[in-house]
Design a protein around this motif. Structure first.
Motif, mmCIF file in Angstrom:
data_model
loop_
_atom_site.group_PDB
_atom_site.id
_atom_site.type_symbol
_atom_site.label_atom_id
_atom_site.label_comp_id
_atom_site.label_asym_id
_atom_site.label_seq_id
_atom_site.Cartn_x
_atom_site.Cartn_y
_atom_site.Cartn_z
ATOM 1 N N ALA A 1 -38.697 -39.691 -54.726
ATOM 2 C CA ALA A 1 -39.730 -39.218 -53.809
ATOM 3 C C ALA A 1 -39.351 -37.846 -53.262
ATOM 4 N N ILE B 1 -45.172 -42.803 -55.346
ATOM 5 C CA ILE B 1 -44.243 -43.933 -55.370
ATOM 6 C C ILE B 1 -44.881 -45.164 -54.746
ATOM 7 N N ALA C 1 -36.770 -47.379 -56.377
ATOM 8 C CA ALA C 1 -37.925 -46.631 -55.877
ATOM 9 C C ALA C 1 -38.238 -47.000 -54.437
#
Length: 564
Positions: free
Chosen positions: A262, A407, A342
């Motif tokens: 990110a 994301i 993630a």
């Protein structure tokens, strides 16, 4: 009288393409100078938007990966333009006025609207400053010929009419190279653009090659054709599939099988580097020959150790070299399930953004990539291959982070059971010939078949053989870029070998010995990536446009001076 006539001659300039590179080139030309005659050729019907941001080629859900603060102003900043848009237009863009901010990411089509508005303003500024500017929409440049004193363009106009033009300067600002036909076999798409083609994919097993933003773009385009993203009561994004779309399942894949990180908060403008500086790199270029890459790597290590000693210790930086840095950099991500990583990375990035906290090792790598890029054109053949094979991926991963919303969407699709990710490894194979639809993927000892398959690996490097202009190609003036052969010192001169891309000087002009004009400027991204591997995105378009426009004005000034 003759001298006076020459001084009054107006320089004729053609810009091929009206995307970001063409726009920033135009910006550099339309100031107050001797009058210019500028013609902009655009193959699309509505100029000034650029292929990566055009509404006919991009899904409205596709996000750009450049925050508004990073987008170089043209006539104004993106946020200034957004704030003066009426409420109905902001609503159409899906933008809340109170949430317009410097570090926000907006849909690609919004950037297209912004670029178009800036293009129109530049046309007005240019005309007010005495320049003659003509925009030829739906005109595709089919051929280029260098002549001794000018450059001939053959242009396909609407209704397949062919027109011939002659110019003093020609700028190739064709940007990204996307195929006109993306579905080359039933269910097999060689590009995620144009995005509307992906909307036709039925709810089935879909494979996507590539896990970067281009792959995410393809994923979101398919997903929004069969469902919707909505916030739940806790404010968490969830994916809601439409009825009768149970068959939709997407598998993303790449060699490593990792997702991009990110977007991370950092200080802008950048803090100065301490060891890996432009001066240090330029000194190495001037004093070293065939060990340049390793010397650059030592500067990289010194900077990273200085900026974040804890991270340097954790990855064992002191023991790493060009061949092992990438493995150490990706180790934690490769050994953690991708969606676990993630979620963890997103939470960290969101928290850091709120408290304006900079992760120093990420910031150091980000600042170093443009400085280290200065050395790439000077690497010998062996080190150029080493750089592309091992070192480049660290920088690309670090600067190619994606919006937090991207994301969030990936995690929502994973929770909905619609998405997984696999690593292809070095031996993965994709077969689109032995299946009637889509492709079969062989990796890690298994075979996966997909009803639809999308190659979303992004812009590929092009070379001299890929020049799309027949006469220019036949003239042989666009040659592969050169670099020193390994251990090739003969006397005091290096033996040069041609490696890839195109051979250009510092003004982006092709290098040749023929008695032809040298006022063709190649600003097309795909041909620059071999020696300029980080030339991607709008900031690079600004840099190219600035260099090319200054070169044109300087050349004209010299001609006027000599004529006087």
């Amino acid at each position: 009288m003759l001298t006076g006539f020459i001084l009054l001659m107006t320089s004729k300039i053609a810009i091929i393409g009206s995307g970001p590179t063409g726009i920033y080139t135009l910006k550099g030309l339309v100031g107050k100078s001797e009058p210019l005659s500028i013609t902009v050729f655009e193959s699309e019907a509505d100029p000034g938007k650029g292929t990566p941001y055009h509404p006919d080629l991009n899904d409205r859900a596709m996000l750009s990966n450049i925050a508004s603060i990073e987008l170089p102003p043209i006539c104004e900043t993106l946020n200034e333009w957004l704030r003066r848009q009426p409420d109905e237009d902001l609503q159409r863009f899906g933008i809340v006025r109170d949430l317009i901010a410097d570090r926000e990411f907006y849909p690609r089509v919004v950037l297209g609207e912004f670029l178009h508005a800036q293009f129109v303003q530049l046309l007005n500024i240019g005309k007010a400053n005495g320049h003659t500017i003509e925009v030829k929409a739906s005109h595709r440049v089919a051929d280029i010929e260098l002549r001794t004193k000018d450059i001939r363009l053959s242009v396909t106009a609407p209704e397949d009419l062919t027109e011939e033009f002659a110019f003093d300067h020609v700028v190739m600002a064709t940007g990204h190279d996307f195929p006109e036909t993306t579905e080359v076999k039933p269910g097999y798409f060689m590009s995620p653009w144009p995005a509307p083609a992906l909307k036709k994919i039925e709810p089935c097993k879909v494979g996507i090659l590539g896990t970067s933003l281009s792959g995410i773009d393809a994923l979101i385009t398919v997903a929004t054709a069969h469902g919707t993203f909505l916030l739940d009561e806790q404010g968490v994004l969830q994916y809601h599939a439409m009825p009768e779309t149970e068959g939709l399942h997407v598998t993303m894949m790449s060699r490593k099988g990792v997702l991009p990180e990110a977007d991370f908060y950092c200080e802008i403008p950048y803090r100065p580097l301490q060891f890996c500086t432009e001066a240090a790199i330029e000194n190495l270029i001037a004093t070293r020959r065939h060990d340049l890459l390793d010397a650059v790597f030592e500067l990289f290590k010194a900077e990273l150790l200085f900026c974040d000693p804890e991270y340097a210790s954790r990855i064992g930086l002191s023991m790493l070299d060009i061949e092992t840095i990438s493995k150490a950099y990706f180790h934690d991500r490769e050994t953690t399930p991708p969606f676990v990583w993630a979620a963890r990375n997103l939470a960290e990035a969101e928290a850091n953004k709120k408290r304006h906290y900079t992760v120093e090792w990420r910031y150091a790598i980000l600042r170093m990539h443009e400085v280290i890029a200065l050395a790439i054109p000077h690497l010998d053949e062996k080190d150029l291959k080493r750089f592309h094979a091992h070192f480049k991926t660290v920088f690309v991963d670090d600067y190619a982070t994606v919006p937090h919303a991207s994301i969030q969407r990936l995690l929502a699709l994973y929770r909905a059971g619609k998405l997984d990710i696999i690593a292809l490894g070095n031996d993965g194979k994709i077969d689109n010939e032995g299946v009637s639809h889509g492709a079969a993927v062989r990796a890690q000892g298994q075979v996966l078949e997909f009803d639809a398959f999308i190659d979303a690996t992004g812009q590929h490097t092009l070379s001299a053989r890929d020049i799309p202009f027949p006469t220019l190609k036949e003239q042989g003036v666009m040659r592969k870029a050169t670099t020193s052969a390994v251990s090739s010192l003969v006397g005091n001169e290096d033996q040069m070998v041609r490696t890839g891309g195109v051979d250009l000087d510092e003004k982006f002009r092709p290098i040749f010995q023929d008695n032809l004009t040298n006022r063709l400027y190649c600003g097309s991204i795909a041909f620059l990536l071999h020696k300029l591997p980080f030339v991607q995105g709008i900031t690079s378009a600004r840099d190219i446009g600035t260099v090319v426009s200054q070169a044109i004005l300087e050349t004209n000034a010299k001609l006027e001076l000599s004529a006087a």
